[in-house]
Design a protein around this motif. Structure first.
Motif, PDB file in Angstrom:
ATOM      1  N   ALA A  36     -11.557  -2.891  -0.230  1.00  0.00           N
ATOM      2  CA  ALA A  36     -10.911  -2.587   0.802  1.00  0.00           C
ATOM      3  C   ALA A  36     -11.552  -3.007   2.130  1.00  0.00           C
ATOM      4  CB  ALA A  36     -10.376  -1.170   0.755  1.00  0.00           C
ATOM      5  N   GLN A  58      -2.182  -1.913   6.891  1.00  0.00           N
ATOM      6  CA  GLN A  58      -1.853  -1.551   5.411  1.00  0.00           C
ATOM      7  C   GLN A  58      -3.469  -1.515   4.643  1.00  0.00           C
ATOM      8  OE1 GLN A  58       1.056  -0.588   4.256  1.00  0.00           O
ATOM      9  NE2 GLN A  58       1.397  -1.254   6.498  1.00  0.00           N
ATOM     10  N   ASP A  59      -4.250  -2.163   5.042  1.00  0.00           N
ATOM     11  CA  ASP A  59      -5.647  -2.466   4.636  1.00  0.00           C
ATOM     12  C   ASP A  59      -6.601  -1.334   5.292  1.00  0.00           C
ATOM     13  OD1 ASP A  59      -5.203  -4.903   3.476  1.00  0.00           O
ATOM     14  OD2 ASP A  59      -5.982  -6.029   5.279  1.00  0.00           O
ATOM     15  N   GLU A  70     -13.649   0.379  -5.248  1.00  0.00           N
ATOM     16  CA  GLU A  70     -12.482   0.233  -4.330  1.00  0.00           C
ATOM     17  C   GLU A  70     -12.765   0.160  -2.908  1.00  0.00           C
ATOM     18  OE1 GLU A  70      -8.865   2.423  -5.736  1.00  0.00           O
ATOM     19  OE2 GLU A  70      -9.942   3.165  -7.339  1.00  0.00           O
ATOM     20  N   THR A  99      -5.327   1.858   3.431  1.00  0.00           N
ATOM     21  CA  THR A  99      -5.872   1.928   2.078  1.00  0.00           C
ATOM     22  C   THR A  99      -7.447   2.581   2.012  1.00  0.00           C
ATOM     23  OG1 THR A  99      -4.951  -0.258   1.167  1.00  0.00           O
ATOM     24  CG2 THR A  99      -6.984   0.306   0.170  1.00  0.00           C
ATOM     25  N   VAL A 129       0.803  -1.163   0.125  1.00  0.00           N
ATOM     26  CA  VAL A 129      -0.105   0.061   0.049  1.00  0.00           C
ATOM     27  C   VAL A 129       0.854   1.234   0.154  1.00  0.00           C
ATOM     28  CG1 VAL A 129      -1.911   1.414   1.274  1.00  0.00           C
ATOM     29  CG2 VAL A 129      -1.987  -1.192   1.253  1.00  0.00           C
ATOM     30  N   GLU A 130       0.603   2.008  -1.092  1.00  0.00           N
ATOM     31  CA  GLU A 130       1.435   3.358  -1.090  1.00  0.00           C
ATOM     32  C   GLU A 130       1.082   4.428  -0.024  1.00  0.00           C
ATOM     33  OE1 GLU A 130       2.884   6.439  -4.294  1.00  0.00           O
ATOM     34  OE2 GLU A 130       1.443   4.889  -4.910  1.00  0.00           O
ATOM     35  N   LYS A 131       1.903   4.850   0.617  1.00  0.00           N
ATOM     36  CA  LYS A 131       1.550   5.696   1.729  1.00  0.00           C
ATOM     37  C   LYS A 131       1.486   7.334   1.298  1.00  0.00           C
ATOM     38  CE  LYS A 131       3.500   2.516   5.596  1.00  0.00           C
ATOM     39  NZ  LYS A 131       3.791   1.669   4.430  1.00  0.00           N
TER      40      LYS A 131
END
Length: 536
Positions: free
Chosen positions: A140, A97-98, A136, A101, A48-50
């Motif tokens: 998620a 991370q989820d 999305e 998102t 996941v891109e922060k």
């Protein structure tokens, strides 16, 4: 117990999320005496891109690079627990991370709906973007639910593994002839065998009124006072095994211990004075030496009278007595703090609890972040797994993840060394990694079946100037009493329920190892076993 072979996928390790992998439980026939774990590691490429404003809150290191190096190997119990612990760490990171998102998608929704932050868009474009974001978000949220399920499953499996380890630790009921041992069977051949082969059944029963003390428990040297508290003209009254004693110095300056009851009219001798190495009764002035012999009887003819005395020695700043009937041992254990430490406080307190209950409490560190929230454990996090690591035959070891070494020294002594960075804060993962340390001595003298004389000594390997500051002794006592009061309200509740029949060791778990070993040792002493467990 048949060997059980677990794959890492059964522990929810970071394998691929595809449905092609599944949990496997393989039972291997013909293998006895151990269970094995076979580690299989997979890959997970979802990152996941922060880019969110909340990103710094989720900046937790990806644990996959630190996976235990057990791929393709069969593991023992401790290695299996390490793998399970890593599994929990991974799932925690995955869940973060989820959640991140979802937060990032939330930002995007806000951007789409904010006309001031973006160029003008048509309603159709906005609807299209919102529909994509809604899909999305749905995915998620579904992933979060999957992560929650994985965490729950992993915790259940970790608890199961703790139970397996506990099975190896605690003696239980077995289905062989050991269920009916002969009266000559010793603890070393029975209880220690059961420690390896038990099936997880309840094994310790500490309930009901405290029974009379076994005479075997008295055949040890007991520390009863600090040297600094015994001047040449003072005395220290104590109770030990429900008998009153008084300690004072004789003409030669050496300490002695006699029954705290005058032979004449049973007056407490500690109400009197010490004159020229003799203790004088305040009622009629009879005087006794440190061996219990009456040396003076004012106003009457001197009779040959002697009260009971106990062997009494002084070593390394402590006074010791031998209350048993057996000949005393020729050596005393050393209770000095390690090299480099300076003693800062020596305190004595009388506590209204049975000494075994207090030892149970002192040998347990897992309770600290729940009980001592106003004192030394304030701000401690609650670890996912607490372990006490110790040799297979021993009463000492260290706590993981706390930087604390601990030892039970028979018959009633607890020694601990704690790595600290500043008051109330732990530092490092082991005491060797810490720059500064606190060393503690706790002596739990059995005064009676509902009272303990606690001797506490605190030493530091830093800040020696504190020793010379005025009123520091009062400050240390205040802090020690605060910590003890946090424990006492719980232990007193235990004691009340124990006296009414509740078993205070009803369901031990893995982090109770040292306390369980103390109880097994105590049971063996009470029975009078020739060979005591965990003596090496």
């Amino acid at each position: 117990m048949n060997a059980a072979v677990f794959s890492a996928s059964a522990l929810s390790l970071p394998i691929s999320f595809s449905k092609t992998r599944s949990s496997k439980l393989i039972r291997k026939k013909g293998v006895k005496g151990e269970f094995r774990v076979f580690a299989v590691f997979g890959d997970e490429n979802v990152l996941v891109e922060k880019k969110s404003q909340w990103g710094h809150l989720f900046d937790v290191e990806d644990p996959r690079s630190k996976a235990p190096p057990y791929k393709g190997k069969f593991l023992d119990v401790n290695q299996a627990l390490e793998v399970a612990r890593f599994d929990i760490q991974y799932l925690d990171w995955r869940a973060r991370q989820d959640l991140l998102t979802i937060m990032i998608l939330h930002d995007k929704v806000v951007d789409v709906l904010n006309p001031l932050a973006r160029e003008y868009k048509s309603i159709g474009t906005v609807k299209k973007e919102l529909a994509g974001l809604q899909e999305e978000l749905s995915k998620a949220h579904q992933q979060v639910h999957i992560s929650e399920a994985r965490v729950s499953t992993a915790l259940d499996k970790l608890a199961h593994m703790e139970e397996l380890v506990n099975d190896r630790l605690l003696p239980g009921r077995v289905t062989t002839e050991l269920d009916k041992p002969s009266s000559s069977t010793s603890v070393s051949s029975l209880e220690l065998d059961r420690e390896k082969t038990n099936t997880g059944a309840k094994s310790l029963n500490v309930s009901g009124p405290v029974p009379p003390y076994s005479p075997h428990l008295k055949n040890f040297w007991y520390p009863v006072a600090f040297t600094a508290d015994l001047k040449h003209d003072t005395m220290v009254p104590i109770d030990c095994f429900e008998q009153p004693w008084v300690i004072f110095r004789g003409e030669d300056g050496k300490p002695g211990c006699v029954r705290n009851t005058c032979a004449h009219r049973a007056c407490p001798l500690d109400l009197g004075t010490v004159n020229e190495g003799r203790i004088q009764c305040p009622y009629h002035g009879w005087e006794y030496s440190t061996d219990g012999e009456c040396k003076k009887m004012p106003s009457t003819k001197l009779l040959k009278v002697k009260i009971k005395s106990l062997p009494c020695l002084e070593q390394e700043g402590m006074i010791w007595i031998w209350p048993g009937d057996d000949p005393p041992s020729s050596t005393l254990p050393s209770l000095q703090p390690p090299s480099g430490f300076v003693i800062h406080a020596e305190l004595v307190m009388d506590l209204p609890v049975e000494h075994g209950l207090l030892l149970d409490n002192l040998l347990d560190l897992a309770h600290a972040p729940f009980t001592h929230t106003s004192t030394f454990a304030k701000g401690w996090s609650v670890p996912s797994l607490v372990k006490f690591l110790t040799p297979s035959s021993g009463l000492q070891g260290y706590w993981d993840p706390y930087p604390i070494d601990m030892e039970f020294k028979p018959p009633c002594i607890v020694l601990s060394t704690i790595g600290i960075s500043k008051p109330g804060k732990l530092e490092g993962k082991s005491t060797k990694q810490c720059a500064t340390h606190l060393h503690q001595l706790h002596v739990c003298l059995p005064s009676s079946r509902n009272k303990t004389r606690l001797l506490y000594r605190m030493s530091l390997d830093f800040a020696p100037i504190l020793k010379n500051l005025p009123f520091m002794e009062h400050l240390w006592r205040h802090f020690a009493e605060q910590v003890l009061n946090e424990d006492l309200r719980l232990v007193l509740g235990q004691q009340e329920r124990m006296l009414n029949g509740a078993n205070i060791w009803n369901l031990p778990v893995a982090y109770d190892k040292l306390g369980v070993r103390y109880r097994l040792w105590r049971n063996a002493v009470d029975r009078g076993d020739d060979k005591l467990p965990f003596s090496s």
